[in-house]
Design a protein around this motif. Structure first.
Motif, mmCIF file in Angstrom:
data_model
loop_
_atom_site.group_PDB
_atom_site.id
_atom_site.type_symbol
_atom_site.label_atom_id
_atom_site.label_comp_id
_atom_site.label_asym_id
_atom_site.label_seq_id
_atom_site.Cartn_x
_atom_site.Cartn_y
_atom_site.Cartn_z
ATOM 1 N N TYR A 205 6.336 -3.876 -2.564
ATOM 2 C CA TYR A 205 5.767 -2.644 -2.028
ATOM 3 C C TYR A 205 5.697 -2.747 -0.500
ATOM 4 N N GLU A 227 9.605 -0.623 -3.433
ATOM 5 C CA GLU A 227 8.812 0.576 -3.710
ATOM 6 C C GLU A 227 8.169 1.030 -2.399
ATOM 7 N N CYS A 229 5.753 2.810 0.221
ATOM 8 C CA CYS A 229 4.350 3.218 0.318
ATOM 9 C C CYS A 229 4.130 3.911 1.666
ATOM 10 N N SER A 234 -1.646 0.474 2.090
ATOM 11 C CA SER A 234 -1.481 1.049 0.749
ATOM 12 C C SER A 234 -0.684 0.104 -0.139
ATOM 13 N N ALA A 235 0.332 -0.539 0.444
ATOM 14 C CA ALA A 235 1.127 -1.504 -0.309
ATOM 15 C C ALA A 235 0.259 -2.683 -0.753
ATOM 16 N N LYS A 238 -2.063 -1.670 -3.592
ATOM 17 C CA LYS A 238 -1.338 -1.561 -4.863
ATOM 18 C C LYS A 238 -1.141 -2.921 -5.507
ATOM 19 N N GLU A 241 -4.349 -4.216 -6.901
ATOM 20 C CA GLU A 241 -4.683 -3.507 -8.140
ATOM 21 C C GLU A 241 -3.873 -4.047 -9.323
ATOM 22 N N LEU A 242 -2.581 -4.334 -9.098
ATOM 23 C CA LEU A 242 -1.720 -4.817 -10.184
ATOM 24 C C LEU A 242 -2.065 -6.246 -10.582
#
Length: 391
Positions: A205, A227, A229, A234-235, A238, A241-242
């Protein structure tokens, strides 16, 4: 022999003494600024800085200290001294900036490069900063224009990936003024939420800019999907969170620390020295103290006649004004027409700059001043090789 703990205690004591001495030196720098206010002189005295470095290198060698070690330390000290003096003099000329608390808008949540740059810039001027997170560059300008934030910080160019064209495009239609700039080191890392191996990463990300700046390194990672972002923070959010050993983000080590991420790889940029230049915008323009190096940013549209841009640039040369940046961007809604952005090393209030603007107004279709602001490009003082060789 002293024990390890005793040695560490001595080091801690020395570090505390060094901090006290650095604080005292910084205070003396402000006293120098006050003296230069009473008797106007340029902030920087390159000859004195050079003489100081030569004397320190000579003294350091007697004490067993390497010349490179000394110059690195004192380049940092001199840079801080220069910027502190500039901030002090600017606060006197622009009293509206003396309030201890302010607000700033930038791209992404905290931990993004923009947020780190904003904190670094405002730390010299304000005691407390309220941060406003934005999802895109247009939103940053809207937040400042509406008064929801006093300042906005936007990246304008990078030493590796070049200009941030989207920022130039949104600046065409703003009523804001550029009031400052700073250059921030960009040190990209691959960050993960859990300990893992590089060959296990399947998805990365990142904001588009770091992907471009690290393209050489990333081309060697096989089977990794990118991906996009809207910001580096923000990357990182993410990936946190994962919490997967297969997912990673590109961001700074400082930003990753805020989110509890692990550094899996570092020094990813195509260029070893990777820096981004940021501009600071506000609703009202500022004045710049004459003894401070200043920059003026303007946009202009020339006629479509051959040589019209050259004619405009010759005006700057004829008034001995150095242009440091020239960027062309299409005028939205007008096919094949371009707007030119220029940075010049000049204070807007000088007779030379005022005369140049009169001439440019007469030969261009459109011209607008985006801001005059202190230049924060503090180039390191050099020590001539011949002097180094005599030590």
């Amino acid at each position: 022999m002293a024990t390890l703990d005793e040695i560490r205690q001595d080091i801690t004591q020395l570090d505390q003494e060094l901090l006290a001495l650095l604080a005292k030196r910084k205070g003396l720098s402000i006293e120098v600024a006050r003296a230069k206010q009473a008797n106007p002189r340029p902030i920087r005295d390159h000859q004195r800085e050079q003489e100081l470095l030569v004397a320190l290198i000579q003294k350091g060698r007697v004490l067993g200290l390497d010349a490179q070690y000394i110059t690195q330390i004192y380049h940092t000290i001199i840079e801080d001294s220069v910027l502190s003096q500039q901030a002090y003099l600017q606060s006197l000329l622009n009293p509206q900036q003396q309030e201890p608390m302010t607000s700033v808008a930038y791209l992404g949540p905290r931990g993004s490069y923009s947020s780190l740059a904003a904190r670094k810039y405002l730390a010299r001027y304000k005691d407390q900063v309220i941060e406003v997170n934005c999802q895109n560059f247009r939103e940053i300008l809207d937040v400042v224009e509406s008064g929801r934030a006093a300042f906005g910080v936007l990246p304008i160019e990078n030493t590796s990936s070049g200009s941030v064209n989207e920022v130039y495009d949104v600046m065409q239609h703003t009523s804001l003024s550029i009031v400052g700039e700073l250059t921030y080191p960009i040190e990209h890392c691959i960050l993960t939420a859990v300990p893992t191996e590089l060959n296990r990463i399947k998805i990365l990300y990142a904001h588009p800019q770091p992907l471009v700046q690290c393209s050489h390194y990333l081309s060697k990672l096989e089977g990794v999907r990118h991906e996009i972002c809207d910001s580096s923070s923000s990357a990182m959010m993410k990936v946190k969170e994962l919490a997967s050993p297969d997912a990673a983000a590109i961001g700074s080590a400082a930003g990753g620390e805020l989110y509890g991420l692990h550094v899996l790889a570092e020094q990813l940029a195509n260029q070893k020295e990777n820096y981004s230049r940021f501009i600071v915008v506000a609703r009202k323009p500022i004045d710049v103290v004459p003894q401070i190096p200043a920059k003026t940013t303007l946009i202009m549209s020339t006629s479509q006649q051959p040589g019209s841009l050259v004619e405009a640039l010759l005006v700057l040369r004829n008034h001995d004004i150095n242009m440091t940046k020239l960027e062309s961007r299409p005028v939205q809604g007008n096919p094949w027409e371009e707007m030119f952005y220029l940075d010049v090393s000049a204070n807007l209030q000088t007779p030379e700059m005022q005369a140049a603007l009169v001439e440019l107004t007469n030969i261009t279709r459109y011209i607008k001043i985006l801001g005059c602001y202190p230049s924060e490009d503090v180039k390191p003082t050099t020590v001539p090789p011949v002097l180094m060789g005599n030590m």
